[in-house]
Design an enzyme around this catalytic site. Structure first.
Site, short mmCIF file in Angstrom:
data_model
loop_
_atom_site.label_atom_id
_atom_site.label_comp_id
_atom_site.label_asym_id
_atom_site.label_seq_id
_atom_site.Cartn_x
_atom_site.Cartn_y
_atom_site.Cartn_z
N GLY A 74 24.19 54.08 -98.21
CA GLY A 74 24.42 54.40 -96.81
C GLY A 74 23.09 54.62 -96.11
O GLY A 74 22.09 54.95 -96.75
N GLN A 79 17.16 57.08 -89.83
CA GLN A 79 16.35 56.85 -91.03
C GLN A 79 15.42 55.66 -90.90
O GLN A 79 14.56 55.44 -91.75
CB GLN A 79 17.25 56.71 -92.25
CG GLN A 79 17.99 57.99 -92.59
CD GLN A 79 18.81 57.88 -93.84
OE1 GLN A 79 19.98 57.49 -93.80
NE2 GLN A 79 18.21 58.20 -94.98
N CYS A 125 18.52 61.51 -100.94
CA CYS A 125 18.40 60.95 -99.59
C CYS A 125 17.25 59.95 -99.58
O CYS A 125 16.15 60.25 -100.07
CB CYS A 125 18.14 62.06 -98.58
SG CYS A 125 18.01 61.48 -96.86
N LEU A 126 17.50 58.78 -98.99
CA LEU A 126 16.45 57.76 -98.91
C LEU A 126 15.27 58.21 -98.08
O LEU A 126 14.18 57.66 -98.21
CB LEU A 126 17.04 56.47 -98.34
CG LEU A 126 18.11 55.79 -99.18
CD1 LEU A 126 18.67 54.58 -98.43
CD2 LEU A 126 17.57 55.38 -100.54
N HIS A 167 27.32 62.91 -95.76
CA HIS A 167 25.86 62.85 -95.70
C HIS A 167 25.39 62.06 -94.47
O HIS A 167 24.50 62.51 -93.73
CB HIS A 167 25.35 62.18 -96.98
CG HIS A 167 23.88 62.08 -97.12
ND1 HIS A 167 23.16 62.76 -98.08
CD2 HIS A 167 22.96 61.34 -96.44
CE1 HIS A 167 21.88 62.46 -97.97
NE2 HIS A 167 21.73 61.59 -96.99
N GLU A 168 26.00 60.89 -94.25
CA GLU A 168 25.55 60.04 -93.14
C GLU A 168 25.97 60.62 -91.79
O GLU A 168 25.22 60.53 -90.81
CB GLU A 168 26.08 58.62 -93.31
CG GLU A 168 25.65 57.93 -94.59
CD GLU A 168 24.14 57.91 -94.82
OE1 GLU A 168 23.38 58.00 -93.82
OE2 GLU A 168 23.72 57.81 -95.97
N HIS A 171 23.48 63.13 -90.80
CA HIS A 171 22.27 62.56 -90.21
C HIS A 171 22.42 62.37 -88.70
O HIS A 171 21.47 62.61 -87.94
CB HIS A 171 21.93 61.21 -90.86
CG HIS A 171 21.12 61.32 -92.11
ND1 HIS A 171 19.98 62.08 -92.20
CD2 HIS A 171 21.28 60.73 -93.33
CE1 HIS A 171 19.47 61.97 -93.42
NE2 HIS A 171 20.25 61.15 -94.12
#
Length: 206
Positions: A74, A79, A125-126, A167-168, A171
């Site tokens: 995701g 990001q 997390c990326l 999570h997304e 963000h």
């Protein structure tokens, strides 16, 4: 990838079941450097999507390309540095079936009372790459929003998909999962991240 006509379900080249109820993810985008925790855009609510045009679709295509290049499940617009309340995903649920989609202006709905069971599995997390720690979240989630054409969309799931949806959506609200950790867990996460820093230079994953 072959898409079914009845319910937009198909299988990929490995035989995995893939669901794309609102059509396949936009492709042809450019891979962009990952925006990291600490950048202001990561820590404030994102601007709601009000215009559904080619520019929005191009942004989504860049997000998809970046997500795959980083081997993520995701990715939110912030990001890659964009102040837009949107995320893309290609994520498996508890049964291993993959769900693909784009959600703009997401709103998450979580179980309450006796239906609320926490999943305390590892999360990463990326935008803080190379690090994973346990993060307790409800084991089931529903996200509602709109797609790239402004049409209503809804995704529901368990397992990793439930974590991804939460999570997304976080963000898009300016919350990173580190905000949900204890000081001890955050210290552990930071130690892992710092140890892996050489593997994730500033331009990663380009």
């Amino acid at each position: 990838m072959a898409w079914g006509k009845a319910d937009d379900q198909g299988t990929d080249e490995t035989g995995e079941v893939v669901h794309a109820p609102y059509g396949p993810l936009p492709r042809g985008g450019n891979v962009r450097p990952m925006t990291r925790w600490g950048t202001p855009v990561m820590h404030r609510p994102q601007a709601k999507v009000t215009v559904f045009d080619d520019a929005l679709r191009a942004l989504a295509a860049d997000m998809v390309a970046t997500m795959y290049a980083a081997e993520g499940v995701g990715l939110a617009a912030c990001q890659i540095g964009e102040d837009v309340a949107m995320f893309v995903m290609d994520c498996p649920d508890a049964a291993g079936e993959r769900w693909m989609g784009v959600v703009c202006n997401p709103v998450v709905h979580l179980p309450e009372g006796r239906d609320r069971v926490l999943d305390d599995s590892p999360e990463g997390c990326l935008s803080f790459p190379g690090a994973f720690v346990d993060c307790a979240r409800p084991d089931h989630a529903v996200v509602e929003g709109v797609g790239l054409d402004g049409q209503p969309v809804r995704f529901e799931g368990d397992g990793l998909l439930a974590k991804c949806l939460q999570h997304e959506t976080d963000h898009t609200l300016g919350t990173v999962f580190g905000d949900r950790l204890s000081a001890r867990s955050m210290k552990k996460l930071r130690k892992q991240h710092d140890a892996a820093a050489e593997d994730y230079p500033a331009e990663w994953p380009t």
